[in-house]
Scaffold this active site. Structure first.
Site, PDB file in Angstrom:
ATOM      1  N   ARG A  47      -2.394 -17.943  37.214  1.00  0.00           N
ATOM      2  CA  ARG A  47      -1.140 -17.451  37.836  1.00  0.00           C
ATOM      3  C   ARG A  47      -0.853 -16.624  37.600  1.00  0.00           C
ATOM      4  O   ARG A  47      -0.200 -15.339  38.597  1.00  0.00           O
ATOM      5  CB  ARG A  47      -0.527 -18.776  38.570  1.00  0.00           C
ATOM      6  CG  ARG A  47      -1.357 -19.844  39.499  1.00  0.00           C
ATOM      7  CD  ARG A  47      -0.866 -21.191  39.164  1.00  0.00           C
ATOM      8  NE  ARG A  47      -1.689 -21.602  38.099  1.00  0.00           N
ATOM      9  CZ  ARG A  47      -2.962 -21.897  38.048  1.00  0.00           C
ATOM     10  NH1 ARG A  47      -3.692 -22.229  39.255  1.00  0.00           N
ATOM     11  NH2 ARG A  47      -3.743 -22.564  36.688  1.00  0.00           N
ATOM     12  N   THR A  48      -0.392 -16.755  36.620  1.00  0.00           N
ATOM     13  CA  THR A  48       1.196 -15.417  36.283  1.00  0.00           C
ATOM     14  C   THR A  48       0.488 -13.889  36.630  1.00  0.00           C
ATOM     15  O   THR A  48       0.921 -13.263  36.148  1.00  0.00           O
ATOM     16  CB  THR A  48       1.505 -15.960  34.528  1.00  0.00           C
ATOM     17  OG1 THR A  48       1.528 -16.880  34.543  1.00  0.00           O
ATOM     18  CG2 THR A  48       2.294 -15.283  34.194  1.00  0.00           C
ATOM     19  N   LYS A  75     -12.188  -3.582  16.938  1.00  0.00           N
ATOM     20  CA  LYS A  75     -12.097  -2.666  15.894  1.00  0.00           C
ATOM     21  C   LYS A  75     -11.285  -2.769  15.269  1.00  0.00           C
ATOM     22  O   LYS A  75     -11.619  -1.731  14.167  1.00  0.00           O
ATOM     23  CB  LYS A  75     -12.463  -1.336  16.783  1.00  0.00           C
ATOM     24  CG  LYS A  75     -13.491  -1.435  17.682  1.00  0.00           C
ATOM     25  CD  LYS A  75     -13.541   0.453  17.781  1.00  0.00           C
ATOM     26  CE  LYS A  75     -14.108   0.395  19.469  1.00  0.00           C
ATOM     27  NZ  LYS A  75     -14.357   2.360  20.086  1.00  0.00           N
ATOM     28  N   ARG A  96       1.694 -11.885  27.148  1.00  0.00           N
ATOM     29  CA  ARG A  96       1.412 -13.286  26.907  1.00  0.00           C
ATOM     30  C   ARG A  96       0.341 -13.230  25.628  1.00  0.00           C
ATOM     31  O   ARG A  96      -1.041 -12.876  25.578  1.00  0.00           O
ATOM     32  CB  ARG A  96       0.365 -14.271  28.195  1.00  0.00           C
ATOM     33  CG  ARG A  96      -0.145 -15.431  27.935  1.00  0.00           C
ATOM     34  CD  ARG A  96      -0.646 -16.134  28.290  1.00  0.00           C
ATOM     35  NE  ARG A  96       0.309 -16.649  29.800  1.00  0.00           N
ATOM     36  CZ  ARG A  96       0.223 -17.286  30.924  1.00  0.00           C
ATOM     37  NH1 ARG A  96      -1.530 -18.037  31.032  1.00  0.00           N
ATOM     38  NH2 ARG A  96       1.281 -17.710  31.918  1.00  0.00           N
ATOM     39  N   HIS A 124       8.788 -19.297  29.040  1.00  0.00           N
ATOM     40  CA  HIS A 124       7.274 -18.376  30.207  1.00  0.00           C
ATOM     41  C   HIS A 124       8.627 -18.121  30.740  1.00  0.00           C
ATOM     42  O   HIS A 124       8.958 -19.349  31.714  1.00  0.00           O
ATOM     43  CB  HIS A 124       6.617 -19.355  30.438  1.00  0.00           C
ATOM     44  CG  HIS A 124       5.579 -19.258  31.204  1.00  0.00           C
ATOM     45  ND1 HIS A 124       6.167 -18.135  32.719  1.00  0.00           N
ATOM     46  CD2 HIS A 124       4.328 -19.708  31.517  1.00  0.00           C
ATOM     47  CE1 HIS A 124       4.379 -17.316  32.646  1.00  0.00           C
ATOM     48  NE2 HIS A 124       4.004 -18.882  32.383  1.00  0.00           N
TER      49      HIS A 124
HETATM   50  C1  NCD Z   1       1.357 -23.104  32.739  1.00  0.00           C
HETATM   51  C2  NCD Z   1       1.209 -21.241  30.310  1.00  0.00           C
HETATM   52  O1  NCD Z   1       0.956 -21.108  30.988  1.00  0.00           O
HETATM   53  O2  NCD Z   1       2.052 -22.005  30.231  1.00  0.00           O
HETATM   54  N1  NCD Z   1       0.396 -22.065  33.336  1.00  0.00           N
HETATM   55  C3  NCD Z   1       1.588 -20.997  33.601  1.00  0.00           C
HETATM   56  O3  NCD Z   1       1.899 -20.042  33.833  1.00  0.00           O
HETATM   57  N2  NCD Z   1       1.545 -20.889  35.614  1.00  0.00           N
HETATM   58  C4  NCD Z   1       0.624 -24.128  31.718  1.00  0.00           C
HETATM   59  C5  NCD Z   1      -0.325 -24.309  31.101  1.00  0.00           C
HETATM   60  O4  NCD Z   1      -1.067 -23.350  30.545  1.00  0.00           O
HETATM   61  O5  NCD Z   1      -0.443 -25.645  31.168  1.00  0.00           O
END
Ligand code: NCD
Length: 323
Positions: A47-48, A75, A96, A124
């Site tokens: 999703r993100t 590498k 991320r 997040h």
């Molecule tokens: C979450 C995350 O990555 O922190 N999902 C998200 O970004 N929508 C939740 C999770 O991984 O449990």
């Protein structure tokens, strides 16, 4: 309220103002033409990453996706050199990373905005924005809002960010943590959240059925197995699981949220119930992220965010600065 708090609220209002318009279809469709967003995900994401991509494409911009498995990191290239390279190709980076600290390392070396797409068990922020937006869409009251967080409160970064962002609203909240085994947050964390927020009370409970009819929001999360040193994911989830029977006992106006992905925290039999709003959250994620990209690219908030005072005084705000 001091000035930083005022700026924070105006920031939220501005983001939600854009989000609302984008959701209604009011948007300059090619405003990001010529701009490039780089998705740099060192942890899995559906999703993100895809909602950032969708958001950028909707506004006429381009997206490049960094894949760690086929990159120079294999590498022996450092994280720092990788970031320095990615910023030469793009106008903003969504990062991320499983290590909490990496977002701050990236910010130190980056010339372009870095959006925190999740840093370990830390934060997040854009998920918190879309969570809050969804809550405000459905829960319209000036009374205290009762939120029951179900699951892995200790390691869910989405919960950590949402709890902090609640403090930026003028609403009062009562919070209940209904935690899986080994997922109870430290007392010092609970006290800190109380200190910075408009949360009147925080309760920790074990049984979701007690007072199930009193909550306005159920915010469920999966067991964050990748973050537990001693992972015990094989516990019986039944006492925490949202099924139709439990939904039938909820307040008429209650909503069920989940950042997703889910494992078996919410049964699919609930998906079409009017209380279930987790796929609406997914949809809102695109509009919120359009608003964030738009805001950062067009420097709407520079005067708010580029102050020393701002960076020093409030950890939440400094993190949001680097969405
Ligand atoms: C979450 C995350 O990555 O922190 N999902 C998200 O970004 N929508 C939740 C999770 O991984 O449990």
């Amino acid at each position: 309220m001091d000035s930083v708090d005022n700026l924070t609220k105006s920031n939220l209002n501005s983001i939600f103002h854009f989000t609302h318009n984008f959701k209604k279809g009011i948007m300059p469709s090619s405003c990001c033409s010529g701009k490039v967003l780089c998705n740099a995900f060192f942890e899995p994401s559906t999703r993100t990453s895809m909602s950032f991509e969708t958001a950028m494409l909707q506004m006429g911009g381009s997206v490049i996706n960094f894949d760690v498995n086929t990159s120079g990191i294999k590498k022996g290239e450092t994280f720092e050199d990788t970031l320095k390279t990615l910023q030469e190709f793009s106008d903003m980076i969504v990062l991320r990373h499983p290590e909490k600290q990496k977002i701050f390392d990236a910010i130190k070396i980056s010339k372009i905005p870095i959006i925190n797409g999740g840093n370990g068990d830390g934060e997040h922020p854009t998920q918190a924005l879309l969570d809050l937006y969804t809550i405000q869409e459905y829960i319209n009251t000036n009374k205290t809002i009762h939120i029951c967080f179900v699951g892995d409160i200790k390691y869910s970064r989405t919960i950590h960010s949402l709890l902090k962002i609640l403090a930026l609203t003028e609403q009062f909240y009562e919070i209940t943590f209904c935690c899986y085994p080994d997922c109870v947050p430290d007392l010092s964390y609970v006290n800190e959240i109380k200190r910075i927020s408009t949360i009147k009370e925080i309760h920790v409970i074990e049984n979701i059925d007690i007072n199930i009819e009193k909550y306005d929001v159920f915010y469920c999360t999966r067991y964050q197995s990748e973050r537990h040193k001693d992972c015990k994911s094989d516990f019986d989830i039944a006492p925490w699981q949202i099924n139709q029977n439990r939904v039938n006992k909820m307040k008429q106006t209650a909503i069920i949220l989940h950042p997703l992905p889910r494992n078996n925290e919410i049964l699919t039999e609930v998906d079409n119930d009017r209380h279930a709003k987790y796929f609406e959250q997914v949809k809102n994620g695109v509009y919120v992220r359009m608003a964030v990209i738009y805001t950062l690219l067009f420097k709407e908030l520079d005067n708010i965010f580029c102050t020393e005072e701002y960076n020093c005084r409030n950890q939440l705000l400094s993190e949001i600065h680097y969405w």
